[in-house]
Design an enzyme around this catalytic site. Sequence first.
Site, PDB file in Angstrom:
ATOM      1  N   GLY A   2       0.819  -1.212   0.000  1.00 25.52           N
ATOM      2  CA  GLY A   2       0.000   0.000   0.000  1.00 25.52           C
ATOM      3  C   GLY A   2       0.849   1.257   0.000  1.00 25.52           C
ATOM      4  N   GLU A  21       8.990   7.984 -29.004  1.00 21.12           N
ATOM      5  CA  GLU A  21      10.138   7.736 -29.901  1.00 21.12           C
ATOM      6  C   GLU A  21      10.017   6.363 -30.566  1.00 21.12           C
ATOM      7  OE1 GLU A  21      13.950   9.274 -29.008  1.00 21.12           O
ATOM      8  OE2 GLU A  21      13.144  10.689 -27.564  1.00 21.12           O
TER       9      GLU A  21
HETATM   10  C1  LIG Z   1       4.168  12.255 -23.763  1.00 23.57           C
HETATM   11  C2  LIG Z   1       4.473  12.136 -25.209  1.00 23.57           C
HETATM   12  C3  LIG Z   1       5.500  12.875 -25.757  1.00 23.57           C
HETATM   13  C4  LIG Z   1       5.782  12.801 -27.112  1.00 23.57           C
HETATM   14  N1  LIG Z   1       6.784  13.590 -27.649  1.00 23.57           N
HETATM   15  C5  LIG Z   1       6.944  13.618 -28.990  1.00 23.57           C
HETATM   16  C6  LIG Z   1       7.863  14.538 -29.594  1.00 23.57           C
HETATM   17  O1  LIG Z   1       8.566  15.289 -28.895  1.00 23.57           O
HETATM   18  N2  LIG Z   1       7.957  14.584 -30.941  1.00 23.57           N
HETATM   19  C7  LIG Z   1       7.209  13.772 -31.741  1.00 23.57           C
HETATM   20  O2  LIG Z   1       7.323  13.872 -32.941  1.00 23.57           O
HETATM   21  N3  LIG Z   1       6.346  12.889 -31.193  1.00 23.57           N
HETATM   22  C8  LIG Z   1       6.183  12.794 -29.852  1.00 23.57           C
HETATM   23  N4  LIG Z   1       5.288  11.912 -29.297  1.00 23.57           N
HETATM   24  C9  LIG Z   1       4.559  11.011 -30.179  1.00 23.57           C
HETATM   25  C10 LIG Z   1       4.983   9.567 -30.037  1.00 23.57           C
HETATM   26  O3  LIG Z   1       6.210   9.332 -30.655  1.00 23.57           O
HETATM   27  C11 LIG Z   1       3.854   8.693 -30.603  1.00 23.57           C
HETATM   28  O4  LIG Z   1       2.826   8.718 -29.652  1.00 23.57           O
HETATM   29  C12 LIG Z   1       4.271   7.284 -30.893  1.00 23.57           C
HETATM   30  O5  LIG Z   1       5.148   7.239 -31.954  1.00 23.57           O
HETATM   31  C13 LIG Z   1       3.078   6.371 -31.160  1.00 23.57           C
HETATM   32  O6  LIG Z   1       2.139   6.926 -32.026  1.00 23.57           O
HETATM   33  P1  LIG Z   1       0.605   6.968 -31.628  1.00 23.57           P
HETATM   34  O7  LIG Z   1       0.504   7.446 -30.265  1.00 23.57           O
HETATM   35  O8  LIG Z   1      -0.103   7.697 -32.673  1.00 23.57           O
HETATM   36  O9  LIG Z   1       0.146   5.458 -31.628  1.00 23.57           O
HETATM   37  P2  LIG Z   1      -0.409   4.597 -32.854  1.00 23.57           P
HETATM   38  O10 LIG Z   1       0.578   4.664 -33.943  1.00 23.57           O
HETATM   39  O11 LIG Z   1      -1.794   4.968 -33.109  1.00 23.57           O
HETATM   40  O12 LIG Z   1      -0.347   3.152 -32.235  1.00 23.57           O
HETATM   41  C14 LIG Z   1      -1.358   2.610 -31.408  1.00 23.57           C
HETATM   42  C15 LIG Z   1      -0.957   1.181 -31.030  1.00 23.57           C
HETATM   43  O13 LIG Z   1      -0.820   0.399 -32.217  1.00 23.57           O
HETATM   44  C16 LIG Z   1       0.446  -0.199 -32.303  1.00 23.57           C
HETATM   45  N5  LIG Z   1       0.879  -0.262 -33.685  1.00 23.57           N
HETATM   46  C17 LIG Z   1       0.788   0.698 -34.644  1.00 23.57           C
HETATM   47  N6  LIG Z   1       1.300   0.272 -35.780  1.00 23.57           N
HETATM   48  C18 LIG Z   1       1.735  -0.985 -35.569  1.00 23.57           C
HETATM   49  C19 LIG Z   1       2.382  -1.957 -36.386  1.00 23.57           C
HETATM   50  N7  LIG Z   1       2.693  -1.695 -37.656  1.00 23.57           N
HETATM   51  N8  LIG Z   1       2.683  -3.151 -35.821  1.00 23.57           N
HETATM   52  C20 LIG Z   1       2.380  -3.403 -34.539  1.00 23.57           C
HETATM   53  N9  LIG Z   1       1.780  -2.535 -33.724  1.00 23.57           N
HETATM   54  C21 LIG Z   1       1.475  -1.329 -34.233  1.00 23.57           C
HETATM   55  C22 LIG Z   1       1.330   0.714 -31.486  1.00 23.57           C
HETATM   56  O14 LIG Z   1       2.474   0.050 -31.026  1.00 23.57           O
HETATM   57  C23 LIG Z   1       0.390   1.115 -30.363  1.00 23.57           C
HETATM   58  O15 LIG Z   1       0.392   0.128 -29.381  1.00 23.57           O
HETATM   59  C24 LIG Z   1       5.021  11.947 -27.950  1.00 23.57           C
HETATM   60  C25 LIG Z   1       4.011  11.191 -27.379  1.00 23.57           C
HETATM   61  C26 LIG Z   1       3.723  11.278 -26.045  1.00 23.57           C
HETATM   62  C27 LIG Z   1       2.596  10.461 -25.494  1.00 23.57           C
END
Ligand SMILES: Cc1cc2nc3c(=O)[nH]c(=O)nc-3n(C[C@H](O)[C@H](O)[C@H](O)COP(=O)(O)OP(=O)(O)OC[C@H]3O[C@@H](n4cnc5c(N)ncnc54)[C@H](O)[C@@H]3O)c2cc1C
Lengths: 260, 387
Positions: B340, B363
Amino acid sequence: MNIVVCVKQVPDTAEVKIDPKTNTLIRDGVPSIINPYDMHAIEAALEIKEKIGGTVTVLTMGPPQAETALRDAISLGADEAVLLSDRAFAGSDTWATAYTLAGAIKKIGFDIIICGKQAIDGDTAQVGPGIAEFLNIPHVAFVSKIKDITEQTLTLDRMMDDRYEIVEADMPVLFTVVKEINVPRLPSLKGKIKAKKIEIKKMTNAEIGLDVESLGLSGSPTQVKNIFAPDIVKDRKMLEGGVEEQVNQLMSVLKELKCV
Amino acid sequence: MDYFLNEEQQMIKDLARQIANEKIIPIRAELDEKETFPYEVVDALAKADMFGLFIPEEYGGLGKGSFELCLAVEQLSKACLGISTVYAANALGAYPILLFGTDEQKKKYLPSIATGKKLVAFGLTEANAGSDAGGIQTTAVKDGNEYILNGTKQWITNGGEASIYTIIALTDKSKGARGASAFIVEKGTPGFTFGKKEKKMGIRASSTCELVFNDCRIPAENLLSAEGRGFLVAMKTLDQSRVGVGSQGVGVAQGGLDEAVNFASMRVQFGKPIISFQAIQHMLANMAAKTEAARALVYSVARYIDGGAKDFSKVSAMAKVFATDTAMEVTVDAVQIMGGSGYMKDYPVEKMMRDAKILQIYEGTNQIQRNVIGQCIFKEVVKNKKG
Ligand SMILES: Cc1cc2nc3c(=O)[nH]c(=O)nc-3n(C[C@H](O)[C@H](O)[C@H](O)COP(=O)(O)OP(=O)(O)OC[C@H]3O[C@@H](n4cnc5c(N)ncnc54)[C@H](O)[C@@H]3O)c2cc1C
Ligand SMILES: Cc1cc2nc3c(=O)[nH]c(=O)nc-3n(C[C@H](O)[C@H](O)[C@H](O)COP(=O)(O)OP(=O)(O)OC[C@H]3O[C@@H](n4cnc5c(N)ncnc54)[C@H](O)[C@@H]3O)c2cc1C
């Protein structure tokens, strides 16, 4: 702009032990640090430099090991370091310490001299003002804020027990600082790398040429008879009885002491 | 474990730890609670030359490599992943300039990045382009000596706080990913504004923000590399920075492990400190072994990169995946060991657990990292068959 900061290496403990036979400080086995007030003095110097430019030279009088304090100061951003070390300086009291430091500072050249308010081991708070007297320049003790600084003049807040004084002083000037003046920075990587490599300038009396009779033990008017921690005597009296009874007793004691 | 750090590497690690202990730990809970940007820590890091670590000396930095950056990131991450994200995302934003900038661009931007005077952010992700970064829709249309940017970047770390932004946008929509280009955009450029600031589960001291470009005109000389090479810039940048995300994982895992060990040796149940129970010891053993393995992998990859390796996508992805999965597992277990108490905000592990989650997402999600590793393995097989 030459800014000289006097730093003292002190044992890292509030409780300095004293050898009862010789009445001198036992420094063995205690890690050494820069006197905490002097950390604030260094920070003040660096901030002045950042504002109006100049060179910050740190100066210490002490045994060869005091070099580590100077290297620490370099890692914080000081430009130059001078170690005043000579057998002739050993056993200096505050008068001889101030006399010797003043001699060295004259050699180095100065516009502003900054000291800590006091050293946490010796605790006298005499060395800073002493240096200013020997150099025949004004000093401002207990500075808590640099209000303004120009090429010629400093405007300083001076922290007194019951008030602040605002003091304007022309350069050259010496001031001593209290902890309220700033938050000392941490070292920088470039500073640390420089601190490893820099050659610390060593000065003996041969370079300063002071009157040998005025140095060290022979130049020290203070004779240490005995050093001890005073017993803390607490005179206390417990009141007994019910609340009203105790309040009445307390009132009569306070009246007796003319507190009410 | 002794990783045979040289004198300067040890110095970097020690100083980062000192900053973590003196400047970060005392305020991390409050920054997290209030979602406040860590201005004071950024200032301390700047004064300590930490922002110049990986920037060449000729541009005012210290000229160190990935490994030294990882050492610093790990120490900061052990104390607060939110703050280390600000620091690491700054490197992410700077890498495109460092790797692909002309001497002129480097001279203009790197010195103020090295001193920490200016923060940087990296903008790739958009609402419809996350893992599938090739789906970006932000455009950059050339008009004389300028490019005109239009579009919205989403979830950009250091958004709003940074002064310099490296942005990926399409110069040729018809070519998809091959039509992407990289640009440097300065804060304050007319047409460049900030949208929504996100509220997050973890790393709440870092800012995550929308970047909105509305007929934003930038000088043509702000193009990084060449038109059409934007995707390459982004991928090479991410290859470089992923190992840094790995070191974030190592740091927060070590932080969680240390807290759990400390708690387990103090907490008495059934008349004994809980660390004397084998079930607890086994959990700690797994946590310690995985954390050390992650560290060894991250350090090896960082040293491999610094040694001049050309293609390190695979190993960099491996370091990211392994270290960040480890971070998640270890911080969850740290909460479990602390019972806890671990769930309460009085102890730092609940924050560590919330924070750690992002490492598996940003990333490039860990699924995408596995895709990268898998594709590399596949390519190697094909190549070996041919050869
Ligand atoms: C707090 C935070 C800070 C960030 N900072 C930056 C930044 O400074 N600059 C920047 O450019 N971006 C930034 N991002 C963006 C980040 O890099 C993306 O969120 C990340 O790349 C995933 O994209 P998405 O969230 O759209 O997920 P989606 O691409 O929609 O994915 C959703 C799910 O599907 C899975 N998935 C998707 N495609 C596949 C595949 N081909 N095979 C298997 N699984 C798959 C993913 O692994 C995930 O589990 C940030 C995000 C967050 C949350
Ligand atoms: C009665 C007496 C006897 C002593 N006997 C001995 C002895 O036998 N052996 C011995 O080693 N010490 C001895 N000392 C200590 C020595 O005199 C003091 O350490 C020294 O004179 C500085 O005084 P302080 O520590 O009170 O410094 P303060 O006056 O409190 O220091 C104020 C500021 O002056 C500067 N400063 C002080 N000392 C130095 C320094 N050495 N170099 C550079 N800057 C400095 C610093 O900026 C410091 O913050 C004795 C002290 C006293 C009071």
